[in-house]
Design a protein around this motif. Structure first.
Motif, short mmCIF file in Angstrom:
data_model
loop_
_atom_site.label_atom_id
_atom_site.label_comp_id
_atom_site.label_asym_id
_atom_site.label_seq_id
_atom_site.Cartn_x
_atom_site.Cartn_y
_atom_site.Cartn_z
N LYS A 295 0.85 -1.19 0.00
CA LYS A 295 0.00 0.00 0.00
C LYS A 295 0.89 1.25 0.00
O LYS A 295 1.72 1.43 0.88
CB LYS A 295 -0.91 -0.01 1.23
CG LYS A 295 -1.89 -1.17 1.23
CD LYS A 295 -2.55 -1.34 2.58
CE LYS A 295 -3.54 -0.22 2.85
NZ LYS A 295 -4.27 -0.46 4.13
N ILE A 296 0.67 2.09 -1.01
CA ILE A 296 1.47 3.30 -1.19
C ILE A 296 0.61 4.52 -0.84
O ILE A 296 -0.53 4.63 -1.29
CB ILE A 296 1.95 3.46 -2.64
CG1 ILE A 296 2.56 2.17 -3.16
CG2 ILE A 296 2.90 4.63 -2.77
CD1 ILE A 296 3.84 1.77 -2.50
N LEU A 297 1.17 5.43 -0.06
CA LEU A 297 0.57 6.74 0.14
C LEU A 297 1.49 7.76 -0.52
O LEU A 297 2.63 7.94 -0.10
CB LEU A 297 0.40 7.06 1.63
CG LEU A 297 -0.10 8.48 1.95
CD1 LEU A 297 -1.48 8.73 1.34
CD2 LEU A 297 -0.12 8.72 3.46
N TYR A 298 1.02 8.38 -1.58
CA TYR A 298 1.81 9.38 -2.30
C TYR A 298 1.30 10.75 -1.89
O TYR A 298 0.16 11.11 -2.15
CB TYR A 298 1.68 9.19 -3.81
CG TYR A 298 2.74 9.93 -4.59
CD1 TYR A 298 2.67 11.31 -4.75
CD2 TYR A 298 3.81 9.26 -5.18
CE1 TYR A 298 3.65 11.99 -5.46
CE2 TYR A 298 4.79 9.93 -5.89
CZ TYR A 298 4.71 11.30 -6.01
OH TYR A 298 5.68 11.97 -6.70
N LEU A 299 2.17 11.53 -1.23
CA LEU A 299 1.80 12.87 -0.77
C LEU A 299 2.30 13.90 -1.78
O LEU A 299 3.48 14.23 -1.83
CB LEU A 299 2.40 13.12 0.61
CG LEU A 299 1.89 12.18 1.71
CD1 LEU A 299 2.63 12.42 3.02
CD2 LEU A 299 0.39 12.34 1.91
N GLY A 300 1.39 14.36 -2.60
CA GLY A 300 1.75 15.27 -3.69
C GLY A 300 1.74 16.72 -3.26
O GLY A 300 0.83 17.17 -2.56
N TYR A 301 2.77 17.44 -3.69
CA TYR A 301 2.79 18.89 -3.46
C TYR A 301 1.66 19.55 -4.25
O TYR A 301 1.02 20.49 -3.77
CB TYR A 301 4.15 19.44 -3.87
CG TYR A 301 4.24 20.95 -3.87
CD1 TYR A 301 3.99 21.68 -2.72
CD2 TYR A 301 4.59 21.64 -5.04
CE1 TYR A 301 4.07 23.06 -2.73
CE2 TYR A 301 4.67 23.02 -5.05
CZ TYR A 301 4.41 23.73 -3.90
OH TYR A 301 4.49 25.10 -3.91
N VAL A 302 1.43 19.05 -5.46
CA VAL A 302 0.31 19.49 -6.28
C VAL A 302 -0.31 18.25 -6.91
O VAL A 302 0.24 17.15 -6.84
CB VAL A 302 0.76 20.47 -7.39
CG1 VAL A 302 1.25 21.78 -6.80
CG2 VAL A 302 1.85 19.84 -8.26
N TRP A 303 -1.46 18.43 -7.55
CA TRP A 303 -2.05 17.34 -8.33
C TRP A 303 -1.30 17.26 -9.66
O TRP A 303 -1.00 18.29 -10.26
CB TRP A 303 -3.54 17.60 -8.55
CG TRP A 303 -4.30 17.62 -7.26
CD1 TRP A 303 -4.63 18.72 -6.53
CD2 TRP A 303 -4.78 16.49 -6.53
NE1 TRP A 303 -5.30 18.34 -5.38
CE2 TRP A 303 -5.41 16.99 -5.35
CE3 TRP A 303 -4.75 15.11 -6.74
CZ2 TRP A 303 -5.99 16.14 -4.41
CZ3 TRP A 303 -5.33 14.27 -5.81
CH2 TRP A 303 -5.94 14.78 -4.66
N PRO A 304 -0.96 16.07 -10.11
CA PRO A 304 -0.10 15.96 -11.30
C PRO A 304 -0.75 16.51 -12.56
O PRO A 304 -1.89 16.18 -12.88
CB PRO A 304 0.15 14.45 -11.42
CG PRO A 304 -0.96 13.81 -10.66
CD PRO A 304 -1.33 14.76 -9.56
N GLU A 305 0.00 17.38 -13.26
CA GLU A 305 -0.43 17.95 -14.53
C GLU A 305 0.66 17.66 -15.56
O GLU A 305 1.52 18.50 -15.83
CB GLU A 305 -0.65 19.45 -14.41
CG GLU A 305 -1.76 19.86 -13.46
CD GLU A 305 -1.99 21.37 -13.47
OE1 GLU A 305 -1.50 22.05 -14.39
OE2 GLU A 305 -2.65 21.87 -12.55
N PRO A 306 0.64 16.49 -16.16
CA PRO A 306 1.71 16.13 -17.10
C PRO A 306 1.78 17.04 -18.32
O PRO A 306 2.83 17.14 -18.96
CB PRO A 306 1.38 14.69 -17.49
CG PRO A 306 -0.07 14.51 -17.14
CD PRO A 306 -0.32 15.38 -15.97
N ALA A 307 0.66 17.69 -18.66
CA ALA A 307 0.68 18.60 -19.81
C ALA A 307 1.21 19.98 -19.45
O ALA A 307 1.43 20.80 -20.34
CB ALA A 307 -0.73 18.73 -20.40
#
Length: 426
Positions: free
Chosen positions: A2-14
């Motif tokens: 189980k992975i908890l990924y704590l993102g600084y922002v929501w990913p915007e690959p574009a």
């Protein structure tokens, strides 16, 4: 797992290379069959990637809020990934408190302290009358890094984590050689979202115009646009009066759109829905980066799109390996303009640069091997976590002392916010 990924922002690959990298990391976890929960305190963005489409649960969280403790207790992650060091500062002590056996991974994205040190050196250089930018030496750069609070914070976060991912060999070497960090807690992993356009890319005759691209919220990109507008583009137009430059980038502020001057061939076009598509249409990519760190997404996109580029020594850093650059590296206005025009109008030189860029891309961006390396490293560390942590005594000390200070500050802010909410309800 189980992975908890704590993102600084929501990913915007574009929008940015960082967003593409984040997406590739969570995709690697899903490819391994692991459960992933992505949580972020950032506001939801209209351009964010729909993570639920690839089987990833999303959760909005808040900083300095006990609700995050409840999430940790209920989810009980095996692995927690912090997106950049300040996310570790905000949430690391809570993870340590409630999930002490969770493997802690920090994705640096790039060394923020290195980028900030170079930005400081640039400001110092330009503060002098008639100043001309010069690439700072490594001793100058390291001395600038040592003067920054950001460096202390970033390196402390790296020590506190079990594994920190770096995207550049140069940054790995700086941490080892200049700051003495232990190699077992570091890994170079360039996992980055790129498209394999090495075959069938448009050729010289099918392309036109120069291109510059980069998220305007990223300060090195904004500085590059200003340098282009004020110095480099006038020099190019003096040599090539009909030249046209298309400047793309997410989140252009009014100060950027005001630079648009069609008569000067300087077109600020803003958001590009498909960066690869506009890159494939251009003949030459211009990336005059005077400070920065890590892998530059715009140059990775250019290589994969078969578009030769002109950039600076800092732009090419960490991306060239031991290979000739796919275009030109220039650190003065005159050299940059001359190289750009020569590349634009010389088909043989252009085709040679395109080939060199694709060779670099093939060496740098090997998604499958990068993904496999990440998964295998995490599995080994998880199996030998106690032994691994025993070799990082500095990290243990920092977790003991730094976590307490972060904990008490966060708890004080949490209490203050709670009292404010209660008073507003009266």
């Amino acid at each position: 797992m189980k992975i908890l990924y704590l993102g600084y922002v929501w990913p915007e690959p574009a929008s940015s290379a960082a967003g593409g990298r984040t997406l590739e990391i969570v995709r690697a976890f899903r490819h391994a069959g692991w459960q992933v929960l992505y949580a972020s305190a950032a506001a939801l963005s209209p351009h964010r990637f729909p993570l639920h489409d690839i089987g990833i649960e999303e959760r909005s969280i808040q900083v300095n809020d006990d609700g995050f403790d409840e999430l940790l207790i209920s989810y009980q992650p095996d692995i927690v990934v912090f997106d950049r060091f300040f996310t570790e500062e905000q949430f690391g002590w809570r993870v340590e408190r409630h999930c002490p056996q969770a493997l802690k991974v920090l994705d640096t994205c790039d060394l923020h302290s290195l980028r900030e040190a170079r930005q400081l050196l640039l400001k110092t250089q330009l503060s002098h009358p008639h100043a001309i930018w010069q690439v700072p030496s490594r001793p100058q750069t390291i001395a600038s890094m040592r003067s920054l609070d950001t460096t202390l914070r970033e390196l402390a976060a790296i020590y506190r984590c079990d594994l920190s991912l770096l995207i550049s060999d140069v940054e790995y070497d700086i941490l080892l050689a200049d700051f003495g960090l232990p190699s077992p807690i570091l890994q170079v992993n360039r996992l980055l979202m790129t498209k394999d356009d090495s075959r069938g890319v448009p050729q010289y005759e099918e392309r036109q115009n120069f291109i510059s691209i980069g998220n305007f919220r990223h300060e090195p990109n904004w500085d590059a646009v200003l340098w282009l507008k004020q110095s480099i583009w006038p020099a190019i137009r003096a040599l090539l009066p009909q030249a046209q430059l298309h400047v793309y980038g997410a989140y252009p502020p009014p100060k950027a759109t005001q630079l648009h001057q069609a008569r000067e061939g300087f077109h600020v076009l803003g958001w590009a829905e498909d960066a690869q598509a506009v890159m494939r249409q251009a003949r030459v990519c211009l990336a005059p980066l005077r400070f920065g760190a890590g892998i530059k997404g715009k140059l990775a996109d250019a290589m994969c799109a078969g578009t030769p580029s002109v950039t600076t020594s800092i732009g090419a850093e960490g991306m060239q390996l031991d290979l000739p650059w796919g275009g030109a590296i220039a650190d003065t206005v005159e050299e940059f303009a001359d190289a750009a025009v020569e590349l634009y109008y010389n088909p043989e030189q252009w085709q040679d640069a395109q080939l060199k860029g694709q060779i670099i891309a093939d060496r740098l961006f090997q998604a499958r091997s990068d993904r496999d390396l990440l998964i295998s490293t995490i599995q080994k560390l998880k199996e030998n976590l106690t032994q691994h942590r025993a070799g990082n005594f500095v990290g243990a000390m920092l977790r003991h002392h730094s976590m307490k200070s972060s904990q008490y500050m966060s708890q004080w802010i949490t209490l203050k916010n709670r009292i404010a909410r209660e008073n507003s309800d009266i």
